[in-house]
Design an enzyme around this catalytic site. Sequence first.
Site, PDB file in Angstrom:
ATOM      1  N   LYS A  37       0.846  -1.201   0.000  1.00 57.80           N
ATOM      2  CA  LYS A  37       0.000   0.000   0.000  1.00 57.80           C
ATOM      3  C   LYS A  37       0.883   1.255   0.000  1.00 57.80           C
ATOM      4  CE  LYS A  37      -0.342  -0.181   5.064  1.00 57.80           C
ATOM      5  NZ  LYS A  37      -1.170  -0.602   6.193  1.00 57.80           N
ATOM      6  N   ARG A 135     -10.267   0.129  15.138  1.00 56.09           N
ATOM      7  CA  ARG A 135     -10.198   0.859  13.880  1.00 56.09           C
ATOM      8  C   ARG A 135     -11.360   0.281  13.075  1.00 56.09           C
ATOM      9  NH1 ARG A 135      -4.420   1.152  10.836  1.00 56.09           N
ATOM     10  NH2 ARG A 135      -5.085  -0.848   9.978  1.00 56.09           N
ATOM     11  N   TYR A 263      13.025  30.964   5.617  1.00 58.13           N
ATOM     12  CA  TYR A 263      11.820  31.752   5.895  1.00 58.13           C
ATOM     13  C   TYR A 263      11.667  32.146   7.359  1.00 58.13           C
ATOM     14  CZ  TYR A 263       9.994  30.421   1.268  1.00 58.13           C
ATOM     15  OH  TYR A 263       9.810  30.249  -0.065  1.00 58.13           O
ATOM     16  N   MET A 312       9.710  24.334   0.420  1.00 57.69           N
ATOM     17  CA  MET A 312       9.009  23.324  -0.382  1.00 57.69           C
ATOM     18  C   MET A 312       9.969  22.518  -1.269  1.00 57.69           C
ATOM     19  SD  MET A 312       5.782  23.663  -2.978  1.00 57.69           S
ATOM     20  CE  MET A 312       4.794  24.629  -1.843  1.00 57.69           C
TER      21      MET A 312
HETATM   22  C1  LIG Z   1      -0.379  -1.573   6.892  1.00 61.15           C
HETATM   23  C2  LIG Z   1      -0.944  -2.850   7.408  1.00 61.15           C
HETATM   24  C3  LIG Z   1      -0.127  -3.985   7.573  1.00 61.15           C
HETATM   25  C4  LIG Z   1       1.383  -3.948   7.431  1.00 61.15           C
HETATM   26  O1  LIG Z   1       1.968  -3.527   8.654  1.00 61.15           O
HETATM   27  P1  LIG Z   1       3.554  -3.471   8.873  1.00 61.15           P
HETATM   28  O2  LIG Z   1       3.706  -3.033  10.281  1.00 61.15           O
HETATM   29  O3  LIG Z   1       4.072  -2.462   7.908  1.00 61.15           O
HETATM   30  O4  LIG Z   1       4.083  -4.832   8.606  1.00 61.15           O
HETATM   31  C5  LIG Z   1      -0.733  -5.183   7.903  1.00 61.15           C
HETATM   32  N1  LIG Z   1      -2.079  -5.252   8.092  1.00 61.15           N
HETATM   33  C6  LIG Z   1      -2.867  -4.173   7.984  1.00 61.15           C
HETATM   34  C7  LIG Z   1      -4.348  -4.317   8.225  1.00 61.15           C
HETATM   35  C8  LIG Z   1      -2.334  -2.943   7.659  1.00 61.15           C
HETATM   36  O5  LIG Z   1      -3.147  -1.861   7.573  1.00 61.15           O
END
Ligand SMILES: *Cc1c(COP(=O)(O)O)cnc(C)c1O
Length: 367
Positions: A37, A135, A263, A312
């Site tokens: 991801k 979550r 800045y 930036m």
């Molecule tokens: C991002 C994520 C992972 C991966 O976690 P890591 O700590 O990077 O290995 C696994 N499961 C879910 C549901 C996640 O959102």
Amino acid sequence: MPLQGTRLEVNLAALEHNFHYLKSKLQSGVKFMAVVKANAYGHGAVAIAHRLQELDVDYFAVAYVSEAVELRDNGIKKPILVLHAQAFTLNTCIERCIEPVIYSIEMLDAFIAIAQDKQQSAYPIHLEFNTGLNRIGIDFKDIDEVISKVTSNSSIKVRGLQSHLAASEDLNELDFTNSQIELFKEINARLEKALPYPFLKHESNTSGILNYKDAHFSMVRSGIGLYGFGNDHTFDKQLKPVASLKSVISQTRWIEAGESVSYNRKFIAQKRTQYAVIALGHGDGINRIYGYGKAQVSINGKLAPTLGIICMDMFMVDITNIDCYVGDEVIIFNQEFTAREMAEKAGTISYEILTGIQKRVPRIYFN
Ligand SMILES: *Cc1c(COP(=O)(O)O)cnc(C)c1O
């Protein structure tokens, strides 16, 4: 003048090493899901997924359907799980052969309706239960309702049962994590009793793999470990950071005591100071928290702290005691000065700096 500019060098041999190391922690038969991801945590999802596909990884995971579509469009054939599917993207899951995580009863109903509409039979889904992260996830109290919907609809089939640990990297939370593992086992037992077919069970992220053998079940989901970090210094020694962020010096200048840099004049020189301008800024993912000396870069083997506010497209570092010139290479992080150390000094985590590296920074792959 320099021939190379700012770049993220991605070492695919290190990725392969980390993959084999993490797999060596698993019992044989446990499947490995690579989490790619957020553009593979900034490393470039397509290239990373291709190398892992060559290594015969079992599954990929992304957060959103658009990320899965990018992988499908670029030749990724292995199963892809979408961790945070959304109602408006469920159609696309079926069209592109993508497996959604179903995390509420409403979503289960919506997906069943779509699967029926598309005349699917046994379309694979994963059910996520909330075991304490609070979550996304289905509540344990709703398990009977979920079971009755799943067993009475032939358009879908449970391919996996999922939950996510809240504190797998924090061993002070051992009891809490064990309670999550126990609840997951109970949910699993209930589903196994109700479903006439086997399914995958997965609860562990990278720290779950490393810290909780009991939580590997039949598949693990690893992201940060693949990219070289284990959330723990002992494991970090076994893993190899995959990405190195490099840039160059664009200009240098001497200023006198009392003069300011960047800045809003947040850095005022106390003495005669030489600074260098680095071709990288918050538009590339070097967040403003790294300003005011909160980060150091390496130039010709010496450390140069940031001066004042990060702009930036560039930031300035103190090179008063470093022999360096326009065009010299600047290392922001690599295997020696790690993204993890840099992030932690500024109060954040390796995940954030890596995923924050923007598209403007070219990714250069090598073995
Ligand atoms: C991002 C994520 C992972 C991966 O976690 P890591 O700590 O990077 O290995 C696994 N499961 C879910 C549901 C996640 O959102």
